[in-house]
Each structure stands twice: as C-alpha cells, then as structure tokens.
Design an enzyme around this catalytic site. Structure first.
Site, short mmCIF file in Angstrom:
data_model
loop_
_atom_site.label_atom_id
_atom_site.label_comp_id
_atom_site.label_asym_id
_atom_site.label_seq_id
_atom_site.Cartn_x
_atom_site.Cartn_y
_atom_site.Cartn_z
N ARG A 14 -5.16 -1.21 -7.78
CA ARG A 14 -5.80 -1.40 -6.53
C ARG A 14 -7.25 -1.16 -6.56
O ARG A 14 -7.72 0.07 -7.17
CB ARG A 14 -5.10 -0.55 -5.48
CG ARG A 14 -5.09 -0.90 -4.22
CD ARG A 14 -4.33 -0.16 -3.29
NE ARG A 14 -2.86 -0.35 -3.55
CZ ARG A 14 -1.91 0.28 -2.80
NH1 ARG A 14 -2.26 0.57 -1.54
NH2 ARG A 14 -0.56 0.00 -3.14
N SER A 100 -1.35 -3.57 0.28
CA SER A 100 -0.38 -2.98 1.20
C SER A 100 -0.90 -2.45 2.63
O SER A 100 -1.31 -3.37 3.42
CB SER A 100 0.37 -1.48 0.63
OG SER A 100 1.21 -1.02 1.47
N HIS A 101 -1.23 -1.40 2.85
CA HIS A 101 -1.60 -0.93 4.33
C HIS A 101 -3.43 -0.63 4.09
O HIS A 101 -3.88 -0.27 5.12
CB HIS A 101 -1.10 0.52 4.74
CG HIS A 101 -1.24 1.72 3.71
ND1 HIS A 101 -0.45 1.80 2.72
CD2 HIS A 101 -1.90 2.49 3.44
CE1 HIS A 101 -0.80 2.84 2.09
NE2 HIS A 101 -1.89 3.40 2.54
N LYS A 110 1.08 -5.18 -7.50
CA LYS A 110 2.38 -4.41 -7.77
C LYS A 110 2.99 -5.27 -8.79
O LYS A 110 3.34 -6.53 -8.64
CB LYS A 110 3.07 -4.23 -6.47
CG LYS A 110 2.36 -3.50 -5.49
CD LYS A 110 3.26 -3.17 -4.33
CE LYS A 110 2.60 -2.09 -3.18
NZ LYS A 110 3.48 -1.97 -2.14
N ASP A 240 4.21 -2.39 7.75
CA ASP A 240 2.82 -2.20 7.02
C ASP A 240 2.39 -3.51 6.48
O ASP A 240 3.07 -4.61 6.76
CB ASP A 240 2.83 -1.17 5.96
CG ASP A 240 3.70 -1.32 4.78
OD1 ASP A 240 4.64 -2.56 5.08
OD2 ASP A 240 3.67 -0.94 3.82
N ASP A 242 2.18 -5.26 3.72
CA ASP A 242 2.80 -6.13 2.81
C ASP A 242 4.46 -5.96 3.22
O ASP A 242 5.47 -6.70 2.70
CB ASP A 242 2.84 -5.76 1.29
CG ASP A 242 3.36 -4.19 1.09
OD1 ASP A 242 3.14 -3.55 1.82
OD2 ASP A 242 3.46 -4.10 -0.11
N ASP A 244 6.94 -3.95 3.15
CA ASP A 244 7.93 -3.26 2.44
C ASP A 244 8.40 -1.92 3.18
O ASP A 244 9.29 -1.34 2.55
CB ASP A 244 7.67 -2.90 1.00
CG ASP A 244 6.10 -2.08 0.99
OD1 ASP A 244 5.79 -1.72 1.90
OD2 ASP A 244 6.21 -1.83 -0.22
N ARG A 245 7.61 -1.39 4.05
CA ARG A 245 7.81 -0.10 4.81
C ARG A 245 8.19 -0.41 6.36
O ARG A 245 7.42 -1.42 6.68
CB ARG A 245 6.81 0.86 4.64
CG ARG A 245 6.69 1.32 3.40
CD ARG A 245 5.60 2.65 3.33
NE ARG A 245 4.27 2.17 3.61
CZ ARG A 245 3.46 3.21 4.18
NH1 ARG A 245 3.71 4.45 4.54
NH2 ARG A 245 2.10 2.73 4.38
N HIS A 327 9.91 4.37 2.70
CA HIS A 327 10.22 3.58 1.76
C HIS A 327 11.82 3.64 1.83
O HIS A 327 12.43 4.84 1.40
CB HIS A 327 9.58 3.78 0.36
CG HIS A 327 8.28 3.29 0.19
ND1 HIS A 327 8.01 2.07 0.25
CD2 HIS A 327 7.25 3.78 0.46
CE1 HIS A 327 6.76 1.92 0.12
NE2 HIS A 327 6.08 2.87 0.16
#
Length: 451
Positions: A14, A100-101, A110, A240, A242, A244-245, A327
């Site tokens: 990242r 992500s966020h 990832k 968020d 992406d 995933d959360r 998560h």
C-alpha cells in the site's frame, strides 16, 4: 536496489499512487507474484476497486503475471470479498487492487493464494519484496493470456445460500456505501430479498466526495445515523471502501459494536454447528468468549490481523471468527472475511423476530469500552514496559504479551496496549463494567504512556 519497506506492509502492499506505487512497480509485483505461485497454479484472478488508479495498476500487474507464462482471469470491478470468492470458487491465487478505507491518493494490492489463503509477511510478502528489490528475472517462454469473467451474480447467489432469509419480515435498511464497492455489490446481494434498501452514496467514486469510506471513524457514520432516524429504518449498514468490512447501527442510529455482531453471528453459526470453535482476537469484548461458551462453543483467542485469524481457523477447524475492527471470517467462505455475509446474518436474526435491533443486540453488549486510542511516543518498548511495571505487582492482575501487552484486572476490567507496525504509536483499548470505570482505567494508562 530499491527499498520497498515503506509500502510492503504486514498484510498487503500500500502506498501513494505515482510516488510509492507506480504501474511499473505493479508490473514487477505481478511478475514476482507469478514466480511465487507458479509451482502451484497456472493462473491468477485479479479484481480492482473504483479508485481512478485501480484499472491501470491492475492491468500492469496482469502484464507482469503473463510475462512469466501464467494466465490471468480478470473479474474487473469487485469488492475484496468478491475477489476472495473468485479465488475460492476458481481455486486460483488472487490479487485485489484497493487501498480499502485510505484516502483517494492511496492504492494497494491484497494478495491471496488459491482458496483465498492469505499472503502476509511470513507467507510470501517478504519474498515478493526481495524479488522486486533485486530485480525480477525475465522469462523466455510463451506469455500467458488474459480473459475476463463476471462473477458478481455468482458471488451474490453463493452468499444467499449461506444464510436463510426466506422467512424474514419486511425490513427497511439504510446502506451507506461511502462511494465505495458496496454500491457495486449490495444491489446484487440484496436482490429479491424482502428488504427495502435506502441507498446512500452508491455512486462509485474513488475521490470519496461525501466522506471517507472508513466507518471505524465515528465522523463517517453521522450521515447514516441521521438517515436511519429520518426514515424510521430498522437498521443501517456502512461499508468501507473495498466493502469487506461492515458496520451496523440500530433503529435509533446508535452504533452496534463489532464485538456484539461477532457474538450474534457466533450464536447463529453455533446453532448450525453445535460445539464448534469460534475465533476472536484479543481486543474483542470479553463478552464474546463468555457468550460462545454459554452456547456450547469453544472460544479461541488470537492476535490481531487477518493472517493470524485465518491461520488459527485452519488449525482449529473453526466455523467463524470476528475482530474488533468489523472483519468477520467464515469457514464456509474459505475462511476469508466478508462483512456482507455478517450483514445478512444480522438481517436474518432481526427479520425472524419482532423486537428492534437495539433490543436484539443488548444481550451481546455487556461491557463499556474506550475504542482505540492512539498515542504518539518516542520509545514504544519503554512506554509499554513502564505500563507493565506499574500493573505487574497488583493483586489479582494477570498479564500476557500475545500481541502487545494485555493486562486483566478481573472484575475491574482489562486493557491492551499494542505498538503500531508502521507508525510511532501505541494503541490502547480498554474495557470495563461501566463508562466510569473505563474512563478511570484509560486515564491511568494514558498518564503512564504519555508521561
């Protein structure tokens, strides 16, 4: 030799686009990843989020993969858990382009092996970094090919097979996608369900014009909370960047702690698989292992971080795992994390009874907590040691160092103090019987940490 320590993190790659992460570097990482997984797989599946830089970075990574003779399956726009689905369903290693966020100027990668198995520092990232820093060797054989495949409908259909929503009452749910990938996946996942979605910020926009796609920050929940109250919704969901959360707010607009969601989902999973093992990281509420035990399950405590959760799930055969950061990991989803599946569990639980969400989750929310408090320090080790020395000699106190420093004061509460892997910070989480006790313990620890 370039130094990539600034962007190769504990769990992903990242950095700032154009400065730390370029298309040339993405191409090199693709080639290095192909070398890493070539003995086990002839193909890689690649997805990307809605950030402006994501398509070009994903394409460059694909060029790197194919330059080493491996094929690429591109699923295009995807949430991170959609990429994990593709990795599991197609049995291919995967690469997801997202930060992500993080703010718009960032992007990242990832990575996972076939079956959505994590790639972290100890399971491939360090090796990738070494390969790229030293220069990826060229491959003289035939290059691979790139094919496109849309898996969104299959992903949505599979999630719906894991939760029975057929008998739920009609629900009104506000969803704040934060201009992230939830705007892409939610319409497909919720299609055909007796759920009226009130959408907020579903337009895919990697500049995040309304607020950061980071629901962990309470400021980014304000719009959702207001809309839930305005329309009289049964619940609110915030994803968020992406997707995933997933964070949940009740009918009053009050946030439901991720630990309470972990406990709720754990109870539901244990009803399907009595006596099963449930993983929780050491920052989740102690209500989680209590509730798991009360429902006949076996709680197992682990370090913070998806690679530790997934590894422990594999070792123990756990059916579910949850973290304080929202998560949620499911055995039936290749032990990968998917906030979308956790959200479906919440709606299934809510929709099978007449009680509001605040009442439904009350039994899972037993203690008061501080949330994560960060302190900038000159010497992380010295400050942790000072805290340890201050509490070690007290009667009834137990201390462990599984992940940072965890101090348990019995009925008075507990706290964990962990160093950041990337910044000169110590992260404090405190839990106690009530808000007064939380404040007192927090003040005492911070007085030592901040000198």
């Amino acid at each position: 030799m370039s130094d990539l320590s600034g962007i190769v993190k504990a769990y992903d790659i990242r950095g700032v686009v154009g400065e730390q992460l370029t298309t040339d570097l993405a191409r090199d990482f693709g080639a290095a990843f192909a070398l890493l997984i070539k003995p086990d797989s002839p193909s890689v599946v690649i997805g990307h989020d809605m950030r402006d830089s994501s398509p070009s970075l994903a394409a460059a990574f694909a060029e790197g993969v194919t330059s080493q003779g491996l094929d690429v399956v591109s699923i295009g726009l995807a949430s991170t858990d959609q990429l994990y689905f593709a990795s599991g369903r197609l049995n291919m290693p995967g690469a997801m382009f997202t930060a992500s966020h993080n703010p718009a100027k960032y992007n990242g990668i990832k990575l996972c092996r076939a079956g959505a198995a994590p790639v972290g520092q100890d399971s491939g990232l360090a090796e990738l970094r070494d390969t790229v820093e030293q220069g990826v060797p060229e491959f003289a054989g035939q290059q691979g090919t790139v094919t496109e495949r849309d898996v969104l409908a299959d992903y949505a259909a599979y999630l719906r097979t894991l939760v029975d929503l057929s008998g739920i009452r009609p629900l009104t749910v506000v969803v704040d996608a934060g201009n992230g990938m939830g705007g892409h996946t939610v319409p497909s996942v919720f299609a055909g369900l007796p759920v009226q979605i009130v959408p907020m910020y579903f337009e895919l926009d990697g500049t995040f014009p309304n607020h950061e796609a980071n629901p962990l920050d309470p400021r980014n929940l304000v719009d959702l909370q207001a809309k839930v109250r305005e329309v009289g919704a049964d619940a609110g969901l915030a994803f968020d960047g992406d997707a995933d959360r997933c964070f949940v707010v009740d009918e009053n607009g009050d946030p439901v702690p991720p630990s309470a969601i972990t406990a709720l989902v754990a109870v539901r999973e244990l009803a399907k698989d009595p006596g099963g093992t449930i993983i929780h990281n050491l920052i989740t509420s102690k209500a989680v292992p209590e509730i798991v035990t009360e429902h006949g399950g076996k709680p197992v405590r682990t370090r913070v971080g998806h690679s530790f959760i997934k590894a422990t799930m594999a070792e123990t055969g756990a059916i579910f795992g949850g973290e304080h950061s929202a998560h949620y990991y499911f055995r039936d989803f290749w032990r990968a994390d998917t906030g979308m599946l956790a959200a479906l569990h919440v709606l299934a639980a809510l929709g099978t009874q007449d009680t509001p969400l605040s009442e439904l989750t009350r039994d899972y929310n037993r203690y008061a907590a501080s949330g994560e408090i960060n302190s900038t320090v000159d010497d992380q080790v010295a400050r942790q040691l000072a805290v340890k020395d201050a509490f070690a000699g007290r009667a009834g106190v137990t201390i462990d160092e599984l992940d940072g420093l965890t101090v348990d004061l019995g009925e008075k509460g507990w706290f964990n103090l962990r160093p950041s892997n990337t910044e000169p910070l110590l992260r404090l989480n405190v839990e106690a019987p009530d808000e007064t006790a939380v404040r007192a313990l927090t003040d005492e620890v911070l007085a030592i940490v901040r000198g």
